[in-house]
Design a protein around this motif. Structure first.
Motif, PDB file in Angstrom:
ATOM      1  N   GLN A   1      15.598 -35.959 -22.097  1.00 53.10           N
ATOM      2  CA  GLN A   1      16.255 -37.204 -21.720  1.00 53.10           C
ATOM      3  C   GLN A   1      16.861 -37.907 -22.932  1.00 53.10           C
ATOM      4  N   THR A   2      16.147 -37.913 -24.042  1.00 49.60           N
ATOM      5  CA  THR A   2      16.665 -38.568 -25.252  1.00 49.60           C
ATOM      6  C   THR A   2      17.890 -37.858 -25.786  1.00 49.60           C
ATOM      7  N   LEU A   3      17.831 -36.538 -25.823  1.00 54.28           N
ATOM      8  CA  LEU A   3      18.956 -35.771 -26.350  1.00 54.28           C
ATOM      9  C   LEU A   3      20.170 -35.886 -25.442  1.00 54.28           C
ATOM     10  N   LYS A   4      19.942 -35.922 -24.136  1.00 54.94           N
ATOM     11  CA  LYS A   4      21.062 -36.070 -23.203  1.00 54.94           C
ATOM     12  C   LYS A   4      21.725 -37.434 -23.370  1.00 54.94           C
ATOM     13  N   LYS A   5      20.922 -38.476 -23.469  1.00 53.53           N
ATOM     14  CA  LYS A   5      21.460 -39.829 -23.634  1.00 53.53           C
ATOM     15  C   LYS A   5      22.266 -39.946 -24.917  1.00 53.53           C
ATOM     16  N   LEU A   6      21.737 -39.406 -26.011  1.00 52.12           N
ATOM     17  CA  LEU A   6      22.426 -39.504 -27.295  1.00 52.12           C
ATOM     18  C   LEU A   6      23.701 -38.677 -27.318  1.00 52.12           C
ATOM     19  N   SER A   7      23.662 -37.469 -26.743  1.00 48.71           N
ATOM     20  CA  SER A   7      24.850 -36.605 -26.772  1.00 48.71           C
ATOM     21  C   SER A   7      25.970 -37.182 -25.932  1.00 48.71           C
ATOM     22  N   ILE A   8      25.644 -37.749 -24.767  1.00 50.05           N
ATOM     23  CA  ILE A   8      26.669 -38.387 -23.941  1.00 50.05           C
ATOM     24  C   ILE A   8      27.232 -39.607 -24.657  1.00 50.05           C
ATOM     25  N   GLY A   9      26.359 -40.341 -25.368  1.00 53.04           N
ATOM     26  CA  GLY A   9      26.822 -41.503 -26.129  1.00 53.04           C
ATOM     27  C   GLY A   9      27.813 -41.128 -27.209  1.00 53.04           C
ATOM     28  N   LEU A  10      27.594 -39.990 -27.843  1.00 49.37           N
ATOM     29  CA  LEU A  10      28.514 -39.547 -28.886  1.00 49.37           C
ATOM     30  C   LEU A  10      29.900 -39.268 -28.317  1.00 49.37           C
ATOM     31  N   LEU A  11      29.942 -38.816 -27.045  1.00 46.88           N
ATOM     32  CA  LEU A  11      31.223 -38.498 -26.425  1.00 46.88           C
ATOM     33  C   LEU A  11      32.003 -39.750 -26.049  1.00 46.88           C
ATOM     34  N   LYS A  12      31.326 -40.900 -26.039  1.00 50.43           N
ATOM     35  CA  LYS A  12      31.996 -42.170 -25.749  1.00 50.43           C
ATOM     36  C   LYS A  12      32.197 -42.950 -27.039  1.00 50.43           C
TER      37      LYS A  12
ATOM     38  N   GLU B   1      12.413 -27.927 -22.095  1.00 48.91           N
ATOM     39  CA  GLU B   1      11.423 -28.151 -21.047  1.00 48.91           C
ATOM     40  C   GLU B   1      10.660 -29.447 -21.268  1.00 48.91           C
ATOM     41  N   ASP B   2      10.658 -29.959 -22.482  1.00 46.97           N
ATOM     42  CA  ASP B   2      10.034 -31.241 -22.792  1.00 46.97           C
ATOM     43  C   ASP B   2      10.911 -32.357 -22.204  1.00 46.97           C
ATOM     44  N   LYS B   3      10.410 -33.055 -21.193  1.00 46.76           N
ATOM     45  CA  LYS B   3      11.224 -34.035 -20.473  1.00 46.76           C
ATOM     46  C   LYS B   3      11.671 -35.190 -21.354  1.00 46.76           C
TER      47      LYS B   3
ATOM     48  N   GLN C   1      16.765 -34.350 -35.659  1.00 45.85           N
ATOM     49  CA  GLN C   1      15.306 -34.222 -35.619  1.00 45.85           C
ATOM     50  C   GLN C   1      14.828 -33.608 -34.302  1.00 45.85           C
ATOM     51  N   LEU C   2      15.453 -34.013 -33.200  1.00 44.53           N
ATOM     52  CA  LEU C   2      15.087 -33.465 -31.890  1.00 44.53           C
ATOM     53  C   LEU C   2      15.351 -31.963 -31.835  1.00 44.53           C
ATOM     54  N   ILE C   3      16.490 -31.548 -32.385  1.00 44.08           N
ATOM     55  CA  ILE C   3      16.831 -30.125 -32.367  1.00 44.08           C
ATOM     56  C   ILE C   3      15.872 -29.333 -33.251  1.00 44.08           C
ATOM     57  N   TYR C   4      15.587 -29.851 -34.434  1.00 40.33           N
ATOM     58  CA  TYR C   4      14.656 -29.152 -35.324  1.00 40.33           C
ATOM     59  C   TYR C   4      13.247 -29.082 -34.719  1.00 40.33           C
ATOM     60  N   ASP C   5      12.828 -30.143 -34.032  1.00 42.47           N
ATOM     61  CA  ASP C   5      11.521 -30.120 -33.371  1.00 42.47           C
ATOM     62  C   ASP C   5      11.468 -29.004 -32.330  1.00 42.47           C
ATOM     63  N   GLU C   6      12.560 -28.853 -31.574  1.00 44.78           N
ATOM     64  CA  GLU C   6      12.600 -27.799 -30.558  1.00 44.78           C
ATOM     65  C   GLU C   6      12.563 -26.419 -31.200  1.00 44.78           C
ATOM     66  N   ILE C   7      13.306 -26.242 -32.292  1.00 40.91           N
ATOM     67  CA  ILE C   7      13.324 -24.953 -32.985  1.00 40.91           C
ATOM     68  C   ILE C   7      11.936 -24.615 -33.526  1.00 40.91           C
ATOM     69  N   HIS C   8      11.265 -25.610 -34.126  1.00 39.68           N
ATOM     70  CA  HIS C   8       9.927 -25.374 -34.677  1.00 39.68           C
ATOM     71  C   HIS C   8       8.946 -24.956 -33.589  1.00 39.68           C
TER      72      HIS C   8
ATOM     73  N   LEU D   1      21.799 -28.396 -22.162  1.00 38.25           N
ATOM     74  CA  LEU D   1      20.418 -28.682 -22.548  1.00 38.25           C
ATOM     75  C   LEU D   1      19.406 -27.763 -21.867  1.00 38.25           C
ATOM     76  N   LYS D   2      19.700 -27.326 -20.640  1.00 37.51           N
ATOM     77  CA  LYS D   2      18.754 -26.470 -19.917  1.00 37.51           C
ATOM     78  C   LYS D   2      19.051 -24.986 -20.098  1.00 37.51           C
ATOM     79  N   VAL D   3      20.333 -24.617 -20.047  1.00 33.35           N
ATOM     80  CA  VAL D   3      20.701 -23.203 -20.130  1.00 33.35           C
ATOM     81  C   VAL D   3      20.816 -22.745 -21.577  1.00 33.35           C
ATOM     82  N   ILE D   4      21.454 -23.542 -22.422  1.00 30.64           N
ATOM     83  CA  ILE D   4      21.640 -23.144 -23.820  1.00 30.64           C
ATOM     84  C   ILE D   4      20.408 -23.500 -24.663  1.00 30.64           C
ATOM     85  N   PHE D   5      19.969 -24.760 -24.600  1.00 29.17           N
ATOM     86  CA  PHE D   5      18.814 -25.179 -25.389  1.00 29.17           C
ATOM     87  C   PHE D   5      17.500 -24.733 -24.760  1.00 29.17           C
TER      88      PHE D   5
END
Length: 414
Positions: free
Chosen positions: A119-130, A113-115, A166-173, A106-110
């Motif tokens: 946090q939301t993307l980290k929580k969701l991505s870790i959830g997908l792994l479980k 900087e928006d906290k 949506q979070l990823i597209y928001d960051e790209i925009h 999230l910090k090096v690849i993505f």
């Protein structure tokens, strides 16, 4: 109807598979790579010329000097996460390694900087792994993919993916309108890349590649780190040899130097050999009749590189069940003999970055902490989704702080 499948583990056969033209043998969506995690523009799903174009665009950001520019940040993330480890108390290290891997993505690849978004993307991505068992079945069996509402396994999965999208597209925009050209995060470099016609990646392409890196690069790297730590601390001599190499470096630790440490590289390679995080490589589908080592394969046949089987061949690796890093000091193995990240045109595009992340994290941990394994004999590989993980999250204990190399202090003083 199921297609015939052939698992290949003979080095000569693998060499032929990796060298076969994509017009006759290729992966991508025709080979059944259509996971709901990844979009149609993901490198995993593409084939032919679109796949070649995407690899050329993605290679520079994930390799070379641009990759090395993120070394200090990887060390900082590792140190900050490891500071939370209790002293003289058993704990499972794998969750911490997942945290390190998630933050690196999230910090090096993505470059987030928006906290709130981070946090939301980290929580969701870790959830997908479980992912629960019923959801895993739906992912594997398309007929079970039924949206019966937000509380159903597939319905909840779809809603989580939609939020991530949506979070990823928001960051790209936002990044599209940004004027800062000095950023080193991978997303910024991807957006600057141009193909032979001078065209950039589309927003859909950027999205699909980012979510592929998010899902495919998180648990795999964390698991590889866990196994490497296990083998380091399971052998006092290997630990002593590695510590001597790391401690021989100057205080001003250079990521370029760490990347090329011979014994550290050998230890990581042997860990990836004995327990590759995925057992097989990406499957290919035969498009026109081919011959592999005298066997005729007809169109529609799936050819699957057997990574684990290849890595445990006695003729390649004598005493294959024993952890011997010296193998990689004494010999240079060919790509069809050592393939933890797959091979040919389907070798993982992030392989070099993953190894770099592993080495930076391990050097940081070794320099800061003295650690011991809790009951090494009880550590067994267990299947978790698509990876082989150490049982119980790898129980360890920190005995004391070393702090021989102050990575972050030095980095901040420069």
């Amino acid at each position: 109807m199921f297609k015939p499948q052939v698992v290949v583990s003979h080095p000569q056969a693998l060499q032929q598979v990796f060298a076969t033209p994509t017009s006759k043998l290729d992966s991508g969506e025709p080979a059944g790579i259509n996971s709901p995690f990844f979009g149609p523009q993901s490198l995993l799903a593409l084939e032919g010329k679109p796949h070649q174009r995407q690899r050329k665009l993605l290679t520079p950001p994930l390799h070379g000097e641009k990759m090395l520019g993120n070394g200090r940040l990887i060390s900082q993330i590792t140190e900050e996460v490891s500071r939370q480890w209790p002293i003289n108390q058993p704990f499972a290290v794998l969750p911490s390694l997942r945290e390190i891997s998630s933050q690196v993505i999230l910090k090096v690849i993505f470059g987030l900087e928006d906290k709130s978004r981070y946090q939301t993307l980290k929580k969701l991505s870790i959830g997908l792994l479980k992912t629960p068992f019923l959801r895993i079945l739906a992912i594997m069996i398309p007929a079970l993919r039924r949206d019966l509402g937000a509380w159903s396994p597939w319905g909840s999965f779809l809603r989580e993916i939609q939020t991530i999208d949506q979070l990823i597209y928001d960051e790209i925009h936002e990044r599209t309108e940004e004027t800062n050209q000095s950023r080193y995060d991978i997303l910024s470099l991807m957006m600057l890349a141009r193909d032979e016609d001078g065209l950039p990646m589309t927003e859909e392409e950027l999205h699909d590649e980012l979510i592929t890196l998010l899902i495919a690069g998180n648990e795999t790297t964390a698991t590889a780190l866990a196994w490497t730590l296990y083998w380091i601390y399971a052998s006092p001599q290997i630990y002593a040899n590695l510590l001597e190499e790391v401690d021989s470096l100057s205080v001003n630790l250079d990521p370029n130097v760490i990347l090329r440490l011979p014994y550290l590289n050998a230890v990581c390679s042997e860990a990836l050999r004995i327990y590759p995080v995925v057992l097989v490589g990406l499957q290919r589908v035969v498009k026109s009749p081919i011959e592999i080592m005298g066997y005729q394969l007809e169109p529609g046949t799936l050819v699957i590189p057997g990574i684990y089987l290849t890595h445990h061949r006695e003729d390649l690796y004598p005493q294959p069940k024993q952890f011997q890093p010296e193998r990689f000091l004494e010999r240079q193995f060919a790509p069809h003999e050592f393939l933890p990240f797959g091979g040919g045109n389907r070798r993982c595009i992030g392989a070099e970055f993953a190894l770099f992340e592993m080495k930076m994290a391990l050097a940081t941990i070794l320099s800061h902490w003295e650690i011991e394994l809790i009951d090494p004999q009880s550590v067994k590989p267990v299947r978790k989704g698509a990876v082989l993980s150490p049982a119980k999250g790898l129980q360890m204990r920190v005995t004391r702080l070393r702090s021989q190399k102050q990575f972050i202090t030095q980095a901040r003083s420069e």
